[in-house]
Design a protein around this motif. Structure first.
Motif, PDB file in Angstrom:
ATOM      1  N   PHE A  90       0.986  -1.039  -0.210  1.00  0.00           N
ATOM      2  CA  PHE A  90      -0.274   0.035  -0.376  1.00  0.00           C
ATOM      3  C   PHE A  90       0.857   0.978  -0.076  1.00  0.00           C
ATOM      4  O   PHE A  90       0.375   2.111  -0.754  1.00  0.00           O
ATOM      5  N   PHE A  91       2.779   0.998   0.359  1.00  0.00           N
ATOM      6  CA  PHE A  91       3.031   1.715   0.506  1.00  0.00           C
ATOM      7  C   PHE A  91       4.194   2.633  -0.050  1.00  0.00           C
ATOM      8  O   PHE A  91       5.102   3.866  -0.387  1.00  0.00           O
ATOM      9  N   PRO A  92       4.298   1.865  -1.410  1.00  0.00           N
ATOM     10  CA  PRO A  92       5.720   1.819  -2.665  1.00  0.00           C
ATOM     11  C   PRO A  92       5.813   3.050  -3.067  1.00  0.00           C
ATOM     12  O   PRO A  92       7.291   3.754  -3.668  1.00  0.00           O
ATOM     13  N   ARG A  93       4.656   3.888  -3.511  1.00  0.00           N
ATOM     14  CA  ARG A  93       4.282   5.095  -4.193  1.00  0.00           C
ATOM     15  C   ARG A  93       4.367   6.631  -3.527  1.00  0.00           C
ATOM     16  O   ARG A  93       4.382   7.518  -3.330  1.00  0.00           O
ATOM     17  N   VAL A  94       4.902   6.668  -1.488  1.00  0.00           N
ATOM     18  CA  VAL A  94       4.937   7.304  -1.088  1.00  0.00           C
ATOM     19  C   VAL A  94       6.574   7.410  -0.920  1.00  0.00           C
ATOM     20  O   VAL A  94       7.554   7.376  -0.424  1.00  0.00           O
ATOM     21  N   ARG A  95       6.970   9.029  -1.110  1.00  0.00           N
ATOM     22  CA  ARG A  95       7.504   9.906  -0.887  1.00  0.00           C
ATOM     23  C   ARG A  95       7.966  11.169  -0.191  1.00  0.00           C
ATOM     24  O   ARG A  95       7.067  11.761   0.144  1.00  0.00           O
ATOM     25  N   LEU A  96       9.184  11.507   0.312  1.00  0.00           N
ATOM     26  CA  LEU A  96       9.878  12.610   1.143  1.00  0.00           C
ATOM     27  C   LEU A  96      10.447  13.525  -0.584  1.00  0.00           C
ATOM     28  O   LEU A  96      11.358  12.605  -0.327  1.00  0.00           O
ATOM     29  N   ARG A  97      10.287  14.843  -0.157  1.00  0.00           N
ATOM     30  CA  ARG A  97      10.598  15.479  -1.035  1.00  0.00           C
ATOM     31  C   ARG A  97      10.908  16.561  -1.205  1.00  0.00           C
ATOM     32  O   ARG A  97      10.007  17.056  -0.037  1.00  0.00           O
TER      33      ARG A  97
END
Length: 536
Positions: A205-212
């Motif tokens: 459920f979370f592979p597309r969460v990013r911090l930029r």
């Protein structure tokens, strides 16, 4: 001493809201005492002790001397219930518990930059708690958040793990459901039923969460949580987590291999959504499933935390390690209270008010929580959290807290280092999810309290409490020694000194040539006392 009297347990359907506290008490004691026909009458704490306990639990501060006096002199039979309700309507309730949740989330951060979300998290959580937004809505926001971490406090749970898929998976499960599924990341869980594939299905459920980084005028202005839904280039490395839009379970025998492609699937129910689903829909769906009424672990995880904070011991221990393969101290009590919490729309104020109105909560400090025990281990005083200590020091000294530096943009590391409260937290803070017995409080914490420059300055502040108590006129001191000692005890400990304590302090003042120095010493001793550092 516990007095047992016969009673009949009413069916839950026949209970009005006002009787929920009594029902909880009956259930709990019948389970731990193995006697369903009795209900205890706990020896109750004195008014001063109960008042200080409730103030610290709800708003994180001890009451002012005038509050103590008014409460003790109030003859109303329902004054404790009325006071609890008033405290829960105080805005300081939201701030106190927002700081609790900030610590519960950020103490297990995997990147120090996550501290940049600290202030916004407290602001947002305070608003949620004071508005009494249902815990299910708050949890949904934590799972589905996006935006600047310095401006959107709901991003704190995702920011804490800095976009790492596996760490985010572990913390969402632990914080919101009390299930530590991370032990199944590399192998099937040794003590729970969870399988390795179930962890990685949840991680999907979370592979597309990013911090930029957020940039403006060529400078970094902070960080934001974003979705990365763009498919990687055809020649991108398949096992590069920064390029993935789908999660793969690593091949332990061949780490260089791409690993097995995982379908997003909720381990508690088996419900799933297709690979290829966009990030927003993935997290919204998971948030729905986590907070659904048919997921009992969401409500139980919250009930267990609040129970432990208020009564000193969780129904499950550790408080963030529950689940179907864990033993509950009083399962019927948990089932009833979690069910009522759901029926009351995940109302946190209702939950706290209900537990705090039980005789168990109001018991004297030396009375064990569980009947029949030979020791008062259950009544062991919890240490105040760092924010509570910091606030109470300056409230006791009756001076303003040292101010944090003003910020034009998102706070950077240097600004955080200049923040007195944060610096105090770094020394005195601890993970509130840890069992009380595992907390390490030693020499560094003691030295910080003893030698802290802000505390020393506060004690000797020219317009502070001690200065006022030592004012002199041509006719002598404006406040005599006995009245000064009583005032110090009321401000520091929210009670008057015993006869023995008063005599000891007066003898010390008489032995010291400088009265001002003597009263400063008494103040310092009270601020470093066990009673000040712990809640009974």
């Amino acid at each position: 001493m516990l007095l047992l009297v016969a009673t009949t347990l009413l069916p839950a359907a026949e209970l009005g809201p006002a009787n929920a506290s009594r029902r909880i008490e009956r259930l709990f004691v019948s389970e731990v005492a193995n006697d369903a026909t009795t209900v205890p009458s706990y020896a109750q704490a004195e008014d001063e002790a109960f008042l200080a306990r409730a103030w610290l639990d709800v708003v994180g501060q001890r009451p002012a001397p005038e509050e103590v006096t008014a409460f003790v002199l109030d003859p109303s039979p329902g004054k404790r219930q009325q006071m609890i309700r008033r405290l829960l309507d105080d805005e300081r309730y939201g701030v106190n518990w927002a700081r609790y949740w900030r610590d519960a989330i950020l103490y297990r951060r995997n990147d120090e930059r996550a501290l940049l979300a600290s202030r916004s998290a407290v602001d947002w959580l305070s608003d949620q708690l004071n508005a009494n937004v249902g815990w299910d809505e708050t949890a949904r926001a934590l799972v589905t958040a996006s935006g600047s971490i310095a401006e959107h406090g709901e991003t704190v749970l995702l920011a804490a793990q800095w976009g790492n898929t596996e760490d985010t998976t572990s913390e969402v499960s632990r914080v919101l459901m009390g299930v530590q599924i991370q032990c199944a990341q590399c192998h099937d869980h040794k003590t729970d039923r969870w399988q390795r594939n179930e962890f990685h299905e949840l991680a999907a459920f979370f592979p597309r969460v990013r911090l930029r980084a957020i940039r403006a005028d060529g400078k970094r202005r902070g960080f934001e949580v974003v979705a990365f839904d763009r498919a990687p280039a055809a020649n991108a490395q398949a096992n590069n987590p920064q390029r993935r839009v789908e999660h793969r379970m690593p091949d332990l025998d061949n780490p260089e291999a791409a690993g097995e492609l995982m379908t997003p699937k909720f381990f508690l129910t088996g419900a799933s959504i297709p690979t290829g689903t966009l990030d927003a829909e993935r997290r919204e769906t998971l948030a729905d499933w986590i907070t659904a009424e048919d997921n009992p672990w969401f409500a139980r995880a919250l009930v267990n935390r609040i129970w432990a904070e208020l009564l000193g011991r969780g129904l499950y221990e550790p408080i963030d390690d529950i689940g179907p393969d864990r033993d509950c101290l009083a399962p019927q009590t948990m089932e009833f209270l979690a069910g009522e919490f759901i029926q009351h729309d995940y109302d946190l104020k209702w939950l706290m008010r209900t537990i705090m109105n039980t005789p168990m909560y109001g018991r004297a400090a030396d009375v064990p929580l569980t009947p029949g025990e030979s020791s008062s281990l259950d009544a062991a005083a919890p240490r105040l959290r760092a924010d509570q200590l910091f606030s109470n020091v300056f409230l006791a000294l009756d001076i303003d807290e040292p101010a944090a530096p003003e910020q034009k943009d998102a706070p950077g590391p240097r600004a955080l280092q200049r923040n007195p409260r944060l610096q105090f937290n770094l020394s005195q803070g601890f993970d509130p999810s840890m069992p009380e017995d595992d907390l390490s409080v030693g020499v560094p914490q003691a030295l910080m309290m003893m030698n802290s420059t802000p505390i020393a300055r506060g004690i000797s502040a020219p317009r502070g409490m001690v200065a006022r108590l030592t004012e002199e006129t041509s006719d002598g001191p404006t406040v005599d020694n006995e009245a000064a000692v009583v005032e110090l005890y009321l401000r520091c400990l929210a009670r008057e000194p015993s006869d023995g304590e008063l005599a000891t302090c007066l003898d010390y003042i008489a032995d010291v040539d400088d009265r001002a120095v003597a009263l400063e010493d008494v103040t310092w001793a009270l601020l470093n006392s066990t009673e000040f550092l712990y809640r009974d």
